[in-house]
Design an enzyme around this catalytic site. Structure first.
Site, short mmCIF file in Angstrom:
data_model
loop_
_atom_site.label_atom_id
_atom_site.label_comp_id
_atom_site.label_asym_id
_atom_site.label_seq_id
_atom_site.Cartn_x
_atom_site.Cartn_y
_atom_site.Cartn_z
N GLY A 1 69.70 28.89 52.75
CA GLY A 1 68.49 29.48 52.19
C GLY A 1 67.89 28.62 51.11
O GLY A 1 66.67 28.41 51.06
N GLY A 2 68.73 28.09 50.23
CA GLY A 2 68.24 27.24 49.15
C GLY A 2 67.64 25.95 49.66
O GLY A 2 66.62 25.48 49.14
N GLU B 1 70.81 26.47 42.87
CA GLU B 1 72.27 26.49 42.79
C GLU B 1 72.77 27.05 44.12
O GLU B 1 72.57 28.23 44.41
CB GLU B 1 72.72 27.38 41.62
CG GLU B 1 74.23 27.42 41.43
CD GLU B 1 74.63 28.40 40.35
OE1 GLU B 1 75.61 29.14 40.56
OE2 GLU B 1 73.96 28.45 39.30
N CYS C 1 80.25 32.22 40.84
CA CYS C 1 79.88 30.92 41.43
C CYS C 1 80.84 29.81 41.01
O CYS C 1 80.84 28.74 41.62
CB CYS C 1 78.45 30.55 41.04
SG CYS C 1 78.11 30.69 39.28
N GLY D 1 71.80 31.01 45.49
CA GLY D 1 72.06 31.63 46.79
C GLY D 1 72.77 30.66 47.72
O GLY D 1 73.46 29.73 47.29
N SER D 2 72.59 30.87 49.01
CA SER D 2 73.30 30.08 50.01
C SER D 2 72.73 28.68 50.13
O SER D 2 71.58 28.41 49.75
CB SER D 2 73.21 30.78 51.37
OG SER D 2 71.88 30.74 51.85
N VAL D 3 73.53 27.78 50.70
CA VAL D 3 73.07 26.41 50.93
C VAL D 3 71.90 26.41 51.92
O VAL D 3 70.89 25.74 51.70
CB VAL D 3 74.22 25.54 51.46
CG1 VAL D 3 73.71 24.15 51.85
CG2 VAL D 3 75.32 25.41 50.41
#
Length: 371
Positions: free
Chosen positions: A87-88, A107, A144, A83-85
């Site tokens: 959120g991750g 990732e 991705c 997912g997003s930077v």
């Protein structure tokens, strides 16, 4: 190796490899397709029963808070995320902040830079342009490993590549994006990048209510080096957009490469003559410092499930050194245990001298085939 008691995942590849490792899995469903997620869970449960596993080896939960709570739950021993930077990173920090921290395989984002040398542009510029257009628009730019930043030489040959690329991208019809939130983020991300000074948009993304077509942005490579206000161009924009960075000298190219963060892939397009040269080898060496998979005279879209695959890279491409795709992905969900001076009958069958499970093994440094 001993499997974890429970794995939490929001990534399909991680779910499959965790189940293969014998871990019960809890999947946090994506809010964009909750009903489809439930249907998929039913299919996986039926497959689990067919394989002799209990149906509840996989569970599914919904909602953002459910994901955070799973990271904190004491029975969860490892997590996988795509997912997003932002959120991750929040989940990564939560995993590390637990009283007993757990592995977090995230990732988060990747530009997947591409370098096209002068000789490569002169040798096969038309072919490179056509293949780049195909790679950048595969899945409407939502892979991705989409090539999001392409270094192209200034000059007639580089300009020919750019012209052909624009023409090829213009012929690609607008396609539906994965969800409304992804579409909105793409629209905003493209507009913010196009509004930067000294950035041109020779092909603006055409938008409709639910669909978007490919867009192309161009900038001089020295701008990426000299002006931190353009750092946004060094971050992934998820969707059908690619940035062409034109370079004049090799030194300018290397300086721009030094500004890149971790990536899943990095691609180098060289001529046949350059394959034995030191300059191309030097570029390859530099790319391996910030990317997990290096591609030469090919394209990063398309990830083979094989023993040789590595789908990961330095942060923010991923938060661990393991792969999420390929036969060794199972190692994410296994915990190594060494048995020293242990009587043979007490060992797991995989380690007993007579190899009752007939496994291929490494014994005293010698590889033994299954028997």
């Amino acid at each position: 190796a001993s499997n974890f008691p429970f794995a939490f995942s929001v990534a399909g590849g991680d779910t499959a490899s965790a189940l293969a490792a014998g871990c019960p899995v809890v999947v946090k469903a994506h809010p964009g397709h909750p009903a489809t997620s439930e249907l998929m869970a039913e299919i996986v449960r039926a497959a689990a029963v067919d394989c002799g596993l209990p149906a509840d080896v996989i569970q599914i939960v919904h909602g953002f808070e459910a994901g955070v709570e799973l990271i904190r739950h004491p029975l969860v021993a490892a997590a996988g995320f795509t997912g997003s930077v932002a959120g991750g990173r929040a989940l990564f920090d939560a995993a590390a902040a637990r009283p007993s921290p757990i592995p977090f395989h995230g990732e988060l984002g990747s530009l997947n830079p591409v370098i096209i040398t002068r000789a490569a542009a002169a040798e096969r510029g038309a072919r490179i342009a056509a293949e780049l257009a195909d790679s950048a628009t595969l899945g409407n730019g939502q892979f991705c490993v989409k090539p999001g930043l392409v270094f192209l030489p200034n000059g007639a040959d580089g300009e020919e590549v750019a012209t052909r690329l624009i023409a090829a991208l213009s012929e690609v019809d607008g396609r539906i994006l994965l969800g409304e939130r992804i579409r909105d983020n793409f629209v905003r991300g493209f507009a913010e990048r196009a509004a930067l000074p000294r950035v041109d948009a020779p092909l603006a993304a055409r938008l409709s209510e639910r669909a978007a077509s490919a867009g192309l942005l161009t900038v001089d490579a020295h701008t990426l080096v000299e002006d931190s206000n353009h750092d946004l161009l060094l971050e992934e924009c998820f969707g059908p957009v690619t940035v062409l960075a034109r370079y004049t000298t090799d030194a300018e190219l290397v300086s721009a490469l030094d500004r890149l963060a971790g990536n899943l892939t990095a691609t180098l397009h060289i001529s046949e003559v350059e394959e034995t040269g030191t300059a191309a080898a030097g570029l390859l060496d530099r790319l391996s410092g910030f990317a997990g998979r290096i591609v030469v005279n090919g394209w990063p879209t398309g990830v083979a499930v094989s023993a040789a695959q590595h789908h990961g890279g330095p942060y923010p491409a991923s938060t661990s050194t393991s792969t999420s795709v390929g036969t060794t992905a199972i190692e994410r969900w296994l915990r190594p245990v060494a048995y020293q001076n242990t009587p043979d009958p007490m060992l797991p069958p995989e380690l007993q001298e007579d190899n009752p499970m007939h496994l291929p093994r490494l014994v005293d440094g010698t590889r033994q085939l299954r028997r």
